[in-house]
Every structure is written in structure tokens, then in C-alpha cells.
Motif scaffolding. Structure first.
Motif, PDB file in Angstrom:
ATOM      1  N   PHE A 163      74.360  30.813  19.160  1.00 10.42           N
ATOM      2  CA  PHE A 163      74.294  32.097  19.861  1.00 10.42           C
ATOM      3  C   PHE A 163      73.944  33.169  18.838  1.00 10.42           C
ATOM      4  N   CYS A 164      73.482  34.302  19.317  1.00  7.31           N
ATOM      5  CA  CYS A 164      73.136  35.379  18.401  1.00  7.31           C
ATOM      6  C   CYS A 164      74.363  35.850  17.628  1.00  7.31           C
ATOM      7  N   LEU A 165      75.495  35.917  18.313  1.00 11.32           N
ATOM      8  CA  LEU A 165      76.754  36.243  17.652  1.00 11.32           C
ATOM      9  C   LEU A 165      77.780  35.196  18.056  1.00 11.32           C
ATOM     10  N   GLU A 166      78.360  34.542  17.060  1.00  8.81           N
ATOM     11  CA  GLU A 166      79.330  33.505  17.354  1.00  8.81           C
ATOM     12  C   GLU A 166      80.478  33.543  16.362  1.00  8.81           C
ATOM     13  N   SER A 167      81.464  32.723  16.613  1.00  7.57           N
ATOM     14  CA  SER A 167      82.641  32.640  15.761  1.00  7.57           C
ATOM     15  C   SER A 167      82.293  32.024  14.409  1.00  7.57           C
ATOM     16  N   PRO A 168      83.034  32.372  13.353  1.00  8.40           N
ATOM     17  CA  PRO A 168      82.863  31.664  12.080  1.00  8.40           C
ATOM     18  C   PRO A 168      83.093  30.163  12.222  1.00  8.40           C
ATOM     19  N   LYS A 169      83.802  29.761  13.280  1.00  5.13           N
ATOM     20  CA  LYS A 169      84.067  28.343  13.513  1.00  5.13           C
ATOM     21  C   LYS A 169      83.016  27.689  14.409  1.00  5.13           C
ATOM     22  N   PRO A 173      83.962  28.851  20.711  1.00 14.09           N
ATOM     23  CA  PRO A 173      84.677  30.021  21.228  1.00 14.09           C
ATOM     24  C   PRO A 173      83.823  30.884  22.157  1.00 14.09           C
ATOM     25  N   VAL A 174      82.497  30.933  21.929  1.00 14.33           N
ATOM     26  CA  VAL A 174      81.618  31.688  22.817  1.00 14.33           C
ATOM     27  C   VAL A 174      81.457  30.940  24.143  1.00 14.33           C
ATOM     28  N   ILE A 175      81.240  29.639  24.057  1.00 12.79           N
ATOM     29  CA  ILE A 175      81.120  28.825  25.275  1.00 12.79           C
ATOM     30  C   ILE A 175      82.403  28.943  26.101  1.00 12.79           C
ATOM     31  N   LYS A 176      83.534  28.908  25.440  1.00 13.93           N
ATOM     32  CA  LYS A 176      84.816  29.003  26.134  1.00 13.93           C
ATOM     33  C   LYS A 176      84.935  30.336  26.864  1.00 13.93           C
ATOM     34  N   GLU A 317      91.449  34.460  17.055  1.00 11.40           N
ATOM     35  CA  GLU A 317      91.175  35.734  16.388  1.00 11.40           C
ATOM     36  C   GLU A 317      89.806  36.274  16.793  1.00 11.40           C
ATOM     37  N   PHE A 318      88.823  35.398  16.855  1.00 12.99           N
ATOM     38  CA  PHE A 318      87.484  35.817  17.282  1.00 12.99           C
ATOM     39  C   PHE A 318      87.517  36.279  18.733  1.00 12.99           C
ATOM     40  N   ASP A 319      88.225  35.542  19.566  1.00 15.79           N
ATOM     41  CA  ASP A 319      88.310  35.896  20.982  1.00 15.79           C
ATOM     42  C   ASP A 319      88.929  37.278  21.156  1.00 15.79           C
ATOM     43  N   LYS A 320      90.005  37.545  20.412  1.00 20.88           N
ATOM     44  CA  LYS A 320      90.665  38.852  20.481  1.00 20.88           C
ATOM     45  C   LYS A 320      89.759  39.932  19.921  1.00 20.88           C
ATOM     46  N   TRP A 321      89.037  39.620  18.851  1.00 22.86           N
ATOM     47  CA  TRP A 321      88.113  40.599  18.265  1.00 22.86           C
ATOM     48  C   TRP A 321      87.063  41.000  19.290  1.00 22.86           C
TER      49      TRP A 321
END
Length: 344
Positions: A163-169, A173-176, A317-321
Motif C-alpha cells: 500500500f502507499c502507506l502501511e505499517s512498519p510490520k 494492519p492496513v488489510i485488517k 500502535e499503527f492502527d491507533k496512529w
């Protein structure tokens, strides 16, 4: 013919390993630490070691010669200088994986050829790749070191979706978020043109360059010819998941200010529209064609991700961010409307 891949189990190199393992013309060796033996075909030989330990690596490679050596783990000039010492006189061709992010950024024009100058003031990763290329080309000129430089653009496989912006992991997390009906943050307005190549398509081009005397001393990028916007790519993922696509657009500069670690990958790469001209590759590898479109690659990747727990690392953390950034931006927009008298 005998080939050695340094690494051989990463996103790009795994597809190459599998492809070469099926070709009886190649006797394939991997030089790596042996951490991913489960993805290595049975007929591939593994030299287990750490290429960073030059002295031990030299002993492990003593007496061995190759028709082609592929380097997938070299990111800094000192690492490719080590490779030159290790493989000078031991290989007929040395293929170095650089990056399409090395091209002049922002591009003077969206149509990218290998003849464009290399410059990236925004991303240290890209500057290091440029420096590696310069070291290798100097060795080619002065020592006749048989280098071929390959510049991938964004390449993916069956275990993740970019994705253009995604989690460091990674992308899960974006798909979720998409599956939970949450908006996903899209830098800019999602209209930048981008090129995402499935690793099996990349492997076809790479194999065609191996042992190819016309590729010595050349730099070439390997990409698909399919060009999509970030919006179109994310929409295809939503369609495959059978969920609503809910983009939340935020200017790239704002995101970089909120998280400076994003600046290199966004401003130095994903922000700008690029269309790669693969004419040089197709001249060197007649018949090359990337035939796995994004919608097909997405389906294959989602099947693996949804059925493989190790492909789904959580990142609360990414989700909350994402939630916090969206809330703050919403609030700022409302305040701006109030200032401009639009809420009256």
C-alpha cells in the motif's frame, strides 16, 4: 551453468530461486544464514554463512567459480566493495540489485528510462544504492569486474500486498482496517501513477539477464508494463475482500511532518508518478512480458495471507496512529471551515 545467489529467500529472490530450480540449465547455490530453509527447493545447494563476515565467507567460497553471482543483500558501498574482493575472478557476471528509487527524484518527466541521471535528495536508502552503483561501475571500468545492475521498482509476492502507506510490520494492519470497515490513510489524493510488479514476473526478466553477455556493463530496470493509481490498487484489494474502500486522503507533507520516518519512502519514492519504459529489458531479453496483473496478484496474495498466520503480524500502535491522525485532521478541517465561515 552454475549460479550463486547471495540471499535467495527474500521477496524478490525467492521467486528467482524457484524459477532457476526448475531450469535444468542452472546449478543453483544460495549463500545465506540458513534461516528460511522451508522456502528452498530440494535441488538447491545452500552455503550456510554470513556474507558480512568476509574472512569466513572467503573460506567457504574457496575454489568455487560461477557463471553468475546475484547480490540481493548489498545496501551500502562497503558491502559491494567486499563483494568485489570476494568475487573478482570467480564469476563471469555479477548482478547487483539496486533500486528504481535511484532515478532522479522528483522525476523531470514521468516516463523513466535507464538513461536518466541518478539523484534522490529525500531518501538515504536510494542514495546508498546510487553509491553502490558507482563503486561497481568503477570496478567495471578499472578492473573489468563483470557487473550488471538491475533496478526493481516496487515488487511484491504472495505473502504481502503493498500500500502507499502501511505499517512498519507490513500490509496486514492496513488489510485488517479495510476488513473492519475503517478508513485507510492514502497520501495525497491517491491519483499518483505507480508500478507494482509480481515477483514471478520479475524473476522472468532476471533469469533472461543471467549469463547474458550483452547485459555486462549495463543497468536495466525490470517492471511490469501495467500502470495504476494508488487508488485503483487499493480499490482492487477492497474488491477482492468484498468490502467498501474507504480512503482518507491526507497531504504527503502533513504525514511526513507527523511521522518523519515516512518522509524517505513517500517523498523519495511513492509520491511521484512514474511509468517505466522496459524497452531495454525487452531488447536484452526478447519475449519478456510481465503477465500477472495486479488484480490477479492481489487474489493470490490475499489467499496466502488469510491462510497463513505468520503473514498477519498485528500492529495496534499503527492502527491507533491512523485513528488519531484521522481524528486530528478531521478536527483541523472543521476548525479551518469555521475560520473561513463555511460552518455558518
Amino acid at each position: 551453468m552454475k549460479a550463486l545467489l547471495i540471499g535467495g529467500t527474500g521477496t524478490i529472490s525467492t521467486a528467482i530461486t524457484r524459477r532457476l530450480a526448475q531450469n535444468p540449465d542452472w546449478e543453483l547455490y544460495l549463500f545465506n544464514r540458513g534461516n528460511h530453509k522451508d522456502v528452498i527447493p530440494e535441488n538447491v545447494k545452500v552455503i550456510e554463512g554470513d556474507i558480512q563476515d568476509e574472512e569466513k565467507a572467503a573460506k567457504l567460497l574457496e575454489g568455487m567459480e560461477f557463471d553468475c553471482v546475484g547480490e540481493f543483500t548489498g545496501f551500502t558501498p562497503d558491502q559491494v566493495e567486499r563483494d568485489i574482493r570476494l568475487f573478482a575472478g570467480k564469476t563471469k557476471q555479477f548482478i547487483y540489485i539496486s533500486s528504481a528509487a535511484a532515478y532522479n527524484t522528483p522525476p523531470a518527466r514521468p516516463f523513466i528510462t535507464e538513461g536518466m541521471l541518478l539523484k534522490n535528495p529525500y531518501w538515504q536508502y536510494a542514495r546508498d544504492k546510487i553509491a553502490c552503483e558507482e563503486v561497481l561501475l568503477e570496478a567495471f571500468r578499472k578492473q573489468d569486474f563483470p557487473v550488471t545492475i538491475v533496478r526493481p521498482s516496487h515488487t511484491y509476492g504472495e505473502r504481502f500486498i503493498p500500500f502507499c502507506l502501511e505499517s512498519p510490520k507490513g500490509s496486514w494492519p492496513v488489510i485488517k482496517r479495510m476488513m473492519e470497515g475503517k478508513p485507510i490513510i492514502v497520501p495525497g489524493d491517491g491519483s499518483s501513477l505507480w508500478t507494482i510488479t509480481f515477483n514471478e514476473d520479475f524473476a522472468k526478466g532476471y533469469e533472461g539477464l543471467m549469463g547474458n553477455v550483452h547485459a555486462i556493463g549495463e543497468a536495466v530496470h525490470i517492471t511490469t508494463d501495467e500502470v495504476l493509481t494508488w487508488d485503483q490498487m487499493a480499490q482492487a484489494v477492497a474488491d477482492a475482500l468484498n468490502v467498501e474502500y474507504r480512503p482518507y486522503y491526507i497531504p504527503t507533507d502533513v504525514l511526513a511532518a507527523l511521522n518523519p520516518e515516512l518522509s524517505g519512502g513517500l517523498n523519495g519514492d511513492k509520491r511521484h508518478s512514474v511509468i517505466y519504459d522496459n524497452s531495454k529489458l525487452k531488447t536484452l531479453v526478447p519475449g519478456y512480458c510481465a503477465d500477472i496483473p495486479w488484480r490477479v496478484g492481489v487474489q493470490r496474495a490475499l489467499h496466502t495471507i488469510l491462510n497463513t498466520p505468520t503473514c498477519r503480524p498485528e500492529d495496534p500502535e499503527f492502527d491507533k496512529w491512523c485513528d488519531d491522525v484521522i481524528a486530528v485532521y478531521d478536527e483541523a478541517l472543521e476548525k479551518a471551515k469555521e475560520i473561513c465561515g463555511l460552518n455558518q
